[in-house]
Design a protein around this motif. Sequence first.
Motif, PDB file in Angstrom:
ATOM      1  N   GLU A  16       0.943  -1.211  -0.053  1.00 32.87           N
ATOM      2  CA  GLU A  16      -0.069   0.170   0.010  1.00 32.87           C
ATOM      3  C   GLU A  16       1.010   1.324   0.243  1.00 32.87           C
ATOM      4  O   GLU A  16       0.399   2.241  -0.736  1.00 32.87           O
ATOM      5  CB  GLU A  16      -0.919  -0.042   1.306  1.00 32.87           C
ATOM      6  CG  GLU A  16      -2.186   0.839   1.018  1.00 32.87           C
ATOM      7  CD  GLU A  16      -3.228   0.552   2.093  1.00 32.87           C
ATOM      8  OE1 GLU A  16      -3.925   1.369   2.226  1.00 32.87           O
ATOM      9  OE2 GLU A  16      -3.119  -0.599   2.682  1.00 32.87           O
ATOM     10  N   GLY A  17       1.973   1.330   0.739  1.00 32.00           N
ATOM     11  CA  GLY A  17       2.942   2.272   0.927  1.00 32.00           C
ATOM     12  C   GLY A  17       3.407   2.538  -0.788  1.00 32.00           C
ATOM     13  O   GLY A  17       3.744   3.705  -1.111  1.00 32.00           O
ATOM     14  N   TYR A  18       3.887   1.741  -1.381  1.00 31.26           N
ATOM     15  CA  TYR A  18       4.483   1.731  -2.505  1.00 31.26           C
ATOM     16  C   TYR A  18       3.559   2.251  -3.492  1.00 31.26           C
ATOM     17  O   TYR A  18       4.085   3.018  -4.445  1.00 31.26           O
ATOM     18  CB  TYR A  18       4.963   0.323  -2.921  1.00 31.26           C
ATOM     19  CG  TYR A  18       5.589   0.369  -4.394  1.00 31.26           C
ATOM     20  CD1 TYR A  18       6.826   0.618  -4.692  1.00 31.26           C
ATOM     21  CD2 TYR A  18       4.959  -0.197  -5.592  1.00 31.26           C
ATOM     22  CE1 TYR A  18       7.618   0.802  -5.804  1.00 31.26           C
ATOM     23  CE2 TYR A  18       5.616  -0.183  -6.842  1.00 31.26           C
ATOM     24  CZ  TYR A  18       6.652   0.283  -6.987  1.00 31.26           C
ATOM     25  OH  TYR A  18       7.361   0.429  -8.067  1.00 31.26           O
ATOM     26  N   ARG A  19       2.281   1.933  -3.571  1.00 32.10           N
ATOM     27  CA  ARG A  19       1.471   2.517  -4.247  1.00 32.10           C
ATOM     28  C   ARG A  19       1.005   3.909  -3.913  1.00 32.10           C
ATOM     29  O   ARG A  19       1.009   4.892  -5.204  1.00 32.10           O
ATOM     30  CB  ARG A  19       0.031   1.570  -4.249  1.00 32.10           C
ATOM     31  CG  ARG A  19      -0.996   1.875  -5.285  1.00 32.10           C
ATOM     32  CD  ARG A  19      -1.990   0.726  -5.619  1.00 32.10           C
ATOM     33  NE  ARG A  19      -2.665   0.325  -4.238  1.00 32.10           N
ATOM     34  CZ  ARG A  19      -3.772   0.917  -3.853  1.00 32.10           C
ATOM     35  NH1 ARG A  19      -4.289   1.853  -4.653  1.00 32.10           N
ATOM     36  NH2 ARG A  19      -4.288   0.679  -2.893  1.00 32.10           N
ATOM     37  N   ILE A  20       1.054   4.198  -2.788  1.00 30.42           N
ATOM     38  CA  ILE A  20       0.946   5.649  -2.637  1.00 30.42           C
ATOM     39  C   ILE A  20       2.347   6.369  -2.991  1.00 30.42           C
ATOM     40  O   ILE A  20       2.087   7.593  -3.542  1.00 30.42           O
ATOM     41  CB  ILE A  20       1.017   5.901  -1.065  1.00 30.42           C
ATOM     42  CG1 ILE A  20      -0.068   5.453  -0.364  1.00 30.42           C
ATOM     43  CG2 ILE A  20       1.189   7.356  -0.851  1.00 30.42           C
ATOM     44  CD1 ILE A  20      -0.307   5.068   1.123  1.00 30.42           C
ATOM     45  N   LEU A  21       3.472   5.851  -2.960  1.00 36.73           N
ATOM     46  CA  LEU A  21       4.681   6.612  -3.749  1.00 36.73           C
ATOM     47  C   LEU A  21       4.574   6.697  -5.149  1.00 36.73           C
ATOM     48  O   LEU A  21       4.631   7.527  -5.947  1.00 36.73           O
ATOM     49  CB  LEU A  21       5.917   5.794  -3.307  1.00 36.73           C
ATOM     50  CG  LEU A  21       6.534   5.879  -1.973  1.00 36.73           C
ATOM     51  CD1 LEU A  21       7.771   5.159  -1.982  1.00 36.73           C
ATOM     52  CD2 LEU A  21       7.037   7.640  -1.724  1.00 36.73           C
ATOM     53  N   GLN A  22       3.874   5.614  -6.087  1.00 39.51           N
ATOM     54  CA  GLN A  22       3.612   5.812  -7.303  1.00 39.51           C
ATOM     55  C   GLN A  22       2.571   6.798  -7.582  1.00 39.51           C
ATOM     56  O   GLN A  22       2.717   7.515  -8.867  1.00 39.51           O
ATOM     57  CB  GLN A  22       3.451   4.382  -7.740  1.00 39.51           C
ATOM     58  CG  GLN A  22       4.374   3.250  -7.554  1.00 39.51           C
ATOM     59  CD  GLN A  22       5.676   3.668  -8.382  1.00 39.51           C
ATOM     60  OE1 GLN A  22       5.888   3.965  -9.442  1.00 39.51           O
ATOM     61  NE2 GLN A  22       6.889   3.622  -7.465  1.00 39.51           N
ATOM     62  N   GLU A  23       1.640   6.597  -6.937  1.00 35.68           N
ATOM     63  CA  GLU A  23       0.205   7.633  -7.514  1.00 35.68           C
ATOM     64  C   GLU A  23       0.546   8.922  -6.930  1.00 35.68           C
ATOM     65  O   GLU A  23      -0.451   9.632  -7.445  1.00 35.68           O
ATOM     66  CB  GLU A  23      -1.116   6.619  -7.131  1.00 35.68           C
ATOM     67  CG  GLU A  23      -1.097   5.545  -7.738  1.00 35.68           C
ATOM     68  CD  GLU A  23      -2.244   4.600  -7.218  1.00 35.68           C
ATOM     69  OE1 GLU A  23      -3.005   5.196  -6.538  1.00 35.68           O
ATOM     70  OE2 GLU A  23      -2.376   3.400  -7.831  1.00 35.68           O
ATOM     71  N   ARG A  24       0.938   9.023  -5.913  1.00 34.31           N
ATOM     72  CA  ARG A  24       1.477  10.508  -5.282  1.00 34.31           C
ATOM     73  C   ARG A  24      -0.134  11.305  -4.974  1.00 34.31           C
ATOM     74  O   ARG A  24      -0.454  12.281  -5.522  1.00 34.31           O
ATOM     75  CB  ARG A  24       1.855  11.412  -6.234  1.00 34.31           C
ATOM     76  CG  ARG A  24       3.351  10.847  -6.708  1.00 34.31           C
ATOM     77  CD  ARG A  24       4.204  11.055  -5.537  1.00 34.31           C
ATOM     78  NE  ARG A  24       5.764  10.334  -5.774  1.00 34.31           N
ATOM     79  CZ  ARG A  24       6.731  11.204  -6.410  1.00 34.31           C
ATOM     80  NH1 ARG A  24       6.458  12.441  -6.581  1.00 34.31           N
ATOM     81  NH2 ARG A  24       7.885  10.580  -6.490  1.00 34.31           N
ATOM     82  N   TYR A  33       8.078  14.528  -1.420  1.00 36.62           N
ATOM     83  CA  TYR A  33       6.567  14.058  -1.400  1.00 36.62           C
ATOM     84  C   TYR A  33       6.596  13.179  -0.246  1.00 36.62           C
ATOM     85  O   TYR A  33       5.202  13.559   0.421  1.00 36.62           O
ATOM     86  CB  TYR A  33       6.473  12.986  -2.679  1.00 36.62           C
ATOM     87  CG  TYR A  33       4.858  12.547  -2.536  1.00 36.62           C
ATOM     88  CD1 TYR A  33       3.894  13.263  -2.577  1.00 36.62           C
ATOM     89  CD2 TYR A  33       4.686  11.073  -1.995  1.00 36.62           C
ATOM     90  CE1 TYR A  33       2.661  12.800  -2.619  1.00 36.62           C
ATOM     91  CE2 TYR A  33       3.461  10.667  -1.803  1.00 36.62           C
ATOM     92  CZ  TYR A  33       2.339  11.299  -1.941  1.00 36.62           C
ATOM     93  OH  TYR A  33       1.016  10.757  -1.642  1.00 36.62           O
ATOM     94  N   VAL A  34       7.277  12.578   0.327  1.00 36.51           N
ATOM     95  CA  VAL A  34       7.147  11.843   1.793  1.00 36.51           C
ATOM     96  C   VAL A  34       6.902  12.827   2.877  1.00 36.51           C
ATOM     97  O   VAL A  34       5.850  12.448   3.487  1.00 36.51           O
ATOM     98  CB  VAL A  34       8.449  11.028   1.932  1.00 36.51           C
ATOM     99  CG1 VAL A  34       8.609  10.603   3.478  1.00 36.51           C
ATOM    100  CG2 VAL A  34       8.523   9.829   1.140  1.00 36.51           C
ATOM    101  N   ILE A  35       7.681  13.997   3.003  1.00 37.49           N
ATOM    102  CA  ILE A  35       7.338  14.697   4.112  1.00 37.49           C
ATOM    103  C   ILE A  35       6.027  15.601   3.660  1.00 37.49           C
ATOM    104  O   ILE A  35       5.090  15.870   4.619  1.00 37.49           O
ATOM    105  CB  ILE A  35       8.554  15.749   4.083  1.00 37.49           C
ATOM    106  CG1 ILE A  35       8.189  16.531   5.585  1.00 37.49           C
ATOM    107  CG2 ILE A  35       8.551  17.020   3.124  1.00 37.49           C
ATOM    108  CD1 ILE A  35       9.531  17.361   6.086  1.00 37.49           C
TER     109      ILE A  35
END
Length: 243
Positions: A79-87, A139-141
């Motif tokens: 789920e975290g990886y998908r968030i990083l990909q979809e922003r 993006y993470v912060i």
Amino acid sequence: RAGRRGEEEEEEEEDEEGCYQIYPGHIRTTPLQKVLLAAGSAVMALRDPYRHDMVAVLGETTGCLALPSLRDKMKHHPEGYRILQERPRIRLSTLDMGRLQGLPDGTLGREYVRFLEDNKVSPDTRMPPKFVDDEELAYVIQRYREVHDLMHTLLGMPTNMLGEVVVKWFEAVQTGLPMCVLGAAFGPIRLSARKLQVLATELIPWAIRSGRNASFILNIYYEQRWEQPVESLREEIGIFPPP
């Protein structure tokens, strides 16, 4: 010809500036400049904890070690990886406020909107990053900032000083961001003796236990959980019921 040469020189300067701007609004700074910005923003944030601009600068200039770790936790989780990909972004322009207001009481979406209304806050007040020298870490912060109000919602904490300190303890355990650690350590100095007693005996122990027990908060795709009951999501993440 002189006019054309001047235009060409201006375009070259713009190109040079653009190559240093990793993302819109990025300001490149040296390590020394980051230290000075961190020191100045820390002093201002301690003097006035509601200076969100100073808190934001402090988070960016001191998070160089913690942010890559947070990014890696996201990359190694589906789920975290998908968030990083979809922003995804949590802003008024991306939220269907009417739909969220119409959800049943107790759902994440309805309680999140209730939190915004009760505390008179807006997701659009979260500042975009400026001093993080990596586009993905920026993006993470940004994501951390935009889910901060959701942490208040899940933890059942208001936006007063006591509530902010409790949330900072939880986030400090979860993220290791120096900004959260400083807020958790120095925020209580502004509290009354009675609130300090409640904080020390009940709220901090609960926040630390929940932070250690809970799944990583940036690995939750909250936008796809609006209809999920808050109690169910707390149980899934591993947040103990508020005292």
